[in-house]
Design a protein around this motif. Structure first.
Motif, PDB file in Angstrom:
ATOM      1  N   GLY A 256       0.787  -1.228   0.000  1.00 26.24           N
ATOM      2  CA  GLY A 256       0.000   0.000   0.000  1.00 26.24           C
ATOM      3  C   GLY A 256       0.815   1.271   0.000  1.00 26.24           C
ATOM      4  O   GLY A 256       0.305   2.345   0.337  1.00 26.24           O
ATOM      5  N   GLN A 257       2.093   1.201  -0.406  1.00 26.92           N
ATOM      6  CA  GLN A 257       2.957   2.379  -0.418  1.00 26.92           C
ATOM      7  C   GLN A 257       2.925   3.134  -1.747  1.00 26.92           C
ATOM      8  O   GLN A 257       3.653   4.097  -1.929  1.00 26.92           O
ATOM      9  CB  GLN A 257       4.411   1.954  -0.124  1.00 26.92           C
ATOM     10  N   VAL A 258       2.056   2.692  -2.672  1.00 19.65           N
ATOM     11  CA  VAL A 258       2.014   3.256  -4.020  1.00 19.65           C
ATOM     12  C   VAL A 258       0.591   3.715  -4.344  1.00 19.65           C
ATOM     13  O   VAL A 258      -0.385   3.031  -4.029  1.00 19.65           O
ATOM     14  CB  VAL A 258       2.463   2.215  -5.063  1.00 19.65           C
ATOM     15  N   ALA A 259       0.480   4.874  -4.992  1.00 16.19           N
ATOM     16  CA  ALA A 259      -0.841   5.434  -5.298  1.00 16.19           C
ATOM     17  C   ALA A 259      -1.478   4.797  -6.533  1.00 16.19           C
ATOM     18  O   ALA A 259      -2.680   4.504  -6.530  1.00 16.19           O
ATOM     19  CB  ALA A 259      -0.734   6.946  -5.496  1.00 16.19           C
ATOM     20  N   PHE A 260      -0.692   4.573  -7.609  1.00 18.32           N
ATOM     21  CA  PHE A 260      -1.266   4.126  -8.878  1.00 18.32           C
ATOM     22  C   PHE A 260      -0.466   2.978  -9.491  1.00 18.32           C
ATOM     23  O   PHE A 260       0.749   2.887  -9.296  1.00 18.32           O
ATOM     24  CB  PHE A 260      -1.274   5.269  -9.898  1.00 18.32           C
ATOM     25  N   SER A 261      -1.178   2.160 -10.251  1.00 20.84           N
ATOM     26  CA  SER A 261      -0.516   1.156 -11.088  1.00 20.84           C
ATOM     27  C   SER A 261      -1.497   0.655 -12.140  1.00 20.84           C
ATOM     28  O   SER A 261      -2.670   0.417 -11.832  1.00 20.84           O
ATOM     29  CB  SER A 261      -0.047  -0.042 -10.248  1.00 20.84           C
ATOM     30  N   PRO A 262      -1.055   0.521 -13.406  1.00 18.21           N
ATOM     31  CA  PRO A 262      -1.936  -0.087 -14.408  1.00 18.21           C
ATOM     32  C   PRO A 262      -2.357  -1.485 -13.965  1.00 18.21           C
ATOM     33  O   PRO A 262      -1.553  -2.245 -13.416  1.00 18.21           O
ATOM     34  CB  PRO A 262      -1.049  -0.152 -15.654  1.00 18.21           C
ATOM     35  N   MET A 263      -3.621  -1.822 -14.198  1.00 13.69           N
ATOM     36  CA  MET A 263      -4.163  -3.112 -13.779  1.00 13.69           C
ATOM     37  C   MET A 263      -5.138  -3.637 -14.822  1.00 13.69           C
ATOM     38  O   MET A 263      -6.086  -2.941 -15.191  1.00 13.69           O
ATOM     39  CB  MET A 263      -4.875  -2.988 -12.429  1.00 13.69           C
ATOM     40  N   PRO A 264      -4.941  -4.855 -15.300  1.00 18.64           N
ATOM     41  CA  PRO A 264      -5.918  -5.435 -16.228  1.00 18.64           C
ATOM     42  C   PRO A 264      -7.269  -5.623 -15.541  1.00 18.64           C
ATOM     43  O   PRO A 264      -7.336  -5.860 -14.332  1.00 18.64           O
ATOM     44  CB  PRO A 264      -5.306  -6.794 -16.588  1.00 18.64           C
ATOM     45  N   LEU A 265      -8.331  -5.509 -16.306  1.00 19.29           N
ATOM     46  CA  LEU A 265      -9.669  -5.715 -15.772  1.00 19.29           C
ATOM     47  C   LEU A 265      -9.791  -7.075 -15.085  1.00 19.29           C
ATOM     48  O   LEU A 265     -10.489  -7.212 -14.075  1.00 19.29           O
ATOM     49  CB  LEU A 265     -10.702  -5.615 -16.907  1.00 19.29           C
ATOM     50  N   SER A 266      -9.098  -8.082 -15.611  1.00 20.64           N
ATOM     51  CA  SER A 266      -9.174  -9.431 -15.040  1.00 20.64           C
ATOM     52  C   SER A 266      -8.705  -9.454 -13.587  1.00 20.64           C
ATOM     53  O   SER A 266      -9.282 -10.158 -12.753  1.00 20.64           O
ATOM     54  CB  SER A 266      -8.340 -10.408 -15.873  1.00 20.64           C
ATOM     55  N   GLN A 267      -7.654  -8.693 -13.271  1.00 19.33           N
ATOM     56  CA  GLN A 267      -7.182  -8.633 -11.885  1.00 19.33           C
ATOM     57  C   GLN A 267      -8.181  -7.893 -11.010  1.00 19.33           C
ATOM     58  O   GLN A 267      -8.430  -8.281  -9.874  1.00 19.33           O
ATOM     59  CB  GLN A 267      -5.815  -7.954 -11.817  1.00 19.33           C
TER      60      GLN A 267
END
Length: 428
Positions: A256-267
């Motif tokens: 939880g130390q990061v604000a954003f990250s690309p994520m596939p809809l599947s995840q």
């Protein structure tokens, strides 16, 4: 009638029955077990088995066969062996990294003739972005079975702590940078940055966000020396500078130390609902929004598509085409994909239905992932280029561009040199 005549008549009758009696036709199907998106999956054969059951019920003398238990990581090698032996399935799944090779080698049937003659088939029912994934050298060799667009993961707990509202779905790259700049800090004052704006946002995300295009359609030219590509790399250099050269780890993201990250809809669909959310990302509240772009008119998200096609050597091509449609075009099959898989249908009517929206609401509860977002993402998604050298060319670009970013090299000069190298590589 004497005995000899009776025997002759019986033989003639038997021959007639053998000729006229309908033979069982076997259609071979090539699939793999589990999810294409590398997330936990329940009964991965349910949708396929149900489609087979309905197809065989409609076609009384047809039997669909497939080999179960083939893992995704073994599937490409298995399919290659079947093709070499001349025993490939009539209908089979095609991994995105294999499509260009299979198309260029002539292993796939050109579907144009079937599509043109089949008056019940309408390509406009598909999102054009994913239908494009099955085109190689202007020919349709495959149809989309399931799609997986990229969204942006948002750590709501971290943003709330910093007094920042969760971005809207129409946020821009400038918004993204400003928030990353604000949250990147040494939160415990020990002289080391321990809170970060982003994880795993790479140069391709930035390219698509800026509306850039890397190659021409035929894969004979590379478009690096253009303003959108320059702007995307300058933007990535600015983002990288926020972390002072430090590369954020997956462990820090999970904590939880990061604000954003690309994520596939599947995840998102896997880890947002109970019980998987307890096993991952359970220490903070999170959601997903649309990937940031230059503006509402410029910029796209990446999308992955699982394709299905026909063998160019199928002996039952018309029946194979009908079964391919049952998997990729049939409303019931595609609706069951929403229910039992983790991606999204490539058919507009299925993905934009109330039923799909209800499923997403039940899975995610109070979320910003809604029908409007998915429609926008699917309509403006960017699939990979389809030419034989695409995968190898992309790997080369990734290596060189990462060096440019890491070394903080001059963008203009580096891209001119790299474009010359890539164009030569594409011509060789």
């Amino acid at each position: 009638m004497n005995k000899k005549a009776i025997i002759v008549l019986l033989c003639i009758g038997l021959i007639f029955l053998l000729i006229c009696w309908p033979h069982k036709v076997v259609i071979k199907l090539g699939i793999f077990a589990g999810s294409n998106w590398d997330v936990p999956s329940g009964d991965s054969y349910y949708v396929i088995d149900h489609a087979i059951e309905r197809f065989e019920k409609k076609h009384k003398n047809v039997e669909i066969e497939y080999q179960s238990g083939i893992l995704k990581e073994d599937y490409s090698a298995w399919l290659s062996q079947q093709i070499l032996k001349g025993e490939e399935p009539d209908v089979f799944m095609i991994l995105s990294e294999d499509f260009n090779t299979l198309s260029s080698l002539g292993a796939l049937k050109d579907l144009h003739g079937f599509m043109k003659q089949d008056h019940q088939f309408d390509t406009s029912l598909y999102y054009q972005s994913v239908l494009q994934a099955g085109i190689f050298q202007k020919k349709q060799y495959a149809l989309p079975y399931e799609s997986n667009p990229t969204l942006m993961f948002v750590n709501k707990t971290l943003l709330k702590k910093e007094g920042i509202s969760i971005p809207d779905n129409d946020w821009s790259l400038d918004d993204f940078y400003r928030i990353c700049q604000k949250v990147t800090k040494d939160s415990n004052h020990d002289g080391i940055i321990d809170q970060y704006g982003y994880y795993n946002y790479d140069w391709l995300d930035s390219i698509y966000g800026h509306g850039g295009q890397l190659f021409n359609e035929d894969g004979t030219m590379c478009y690096l020396n253009q303003q959108s590509v320059k702007d995307s790399l300058v933007f990535l250099q600015k983002l990288t500078a926020l972390n002072q050269g430090y590369r954020v780890s997956a462990e820090q993201f999970d904590k939880g130390q990061v604000a954003f990250s690309p994520m596939p809809l599947s995840q998102y669909r896997t880890y947002k609902p109970y019980p998987w959310r307890v096993k991952k990302y359970s220490q903070f509240e999170w959601d997903c929004v649309k990937m940031p772009s230059l503006s509402n008119q410029q910029g796209h998200s990446q999308i992955s598509t699982l394709l299905m096609g026909l063998s160019s050597r199928s002996q039952h091509e018309q029946l194979a085409w009908e079964f391919l449609k049952t998997l990729t075009y049939d409303q019931q099959t595609q609706t069951e994909l929403i229910e039992y898989s983790q991606g999204i249908s490539s058919l507009k009517t299925v993905s934009e239905s109330k039923h799909t929206l209800d499923i997403l609401k039940e899975e995610a509860g109070d979320s910003q992932v809604n029908l409007s977002l998915l429609k926008d993402v699917m309509e403006n998604a960017m699939n990979h280029n389809q030419f034989k050298k695409y995968e190898s060319a992309l790997n080369l670009l990734t290596t060189h561009i990462q060096q440019i970013i890491d070394n903080n090299a001059d963008i203009d000069t580096s891209l001119i040199d790299l474009q010359k190298q890539m164009n030569q590589y594409l011509k060789d």
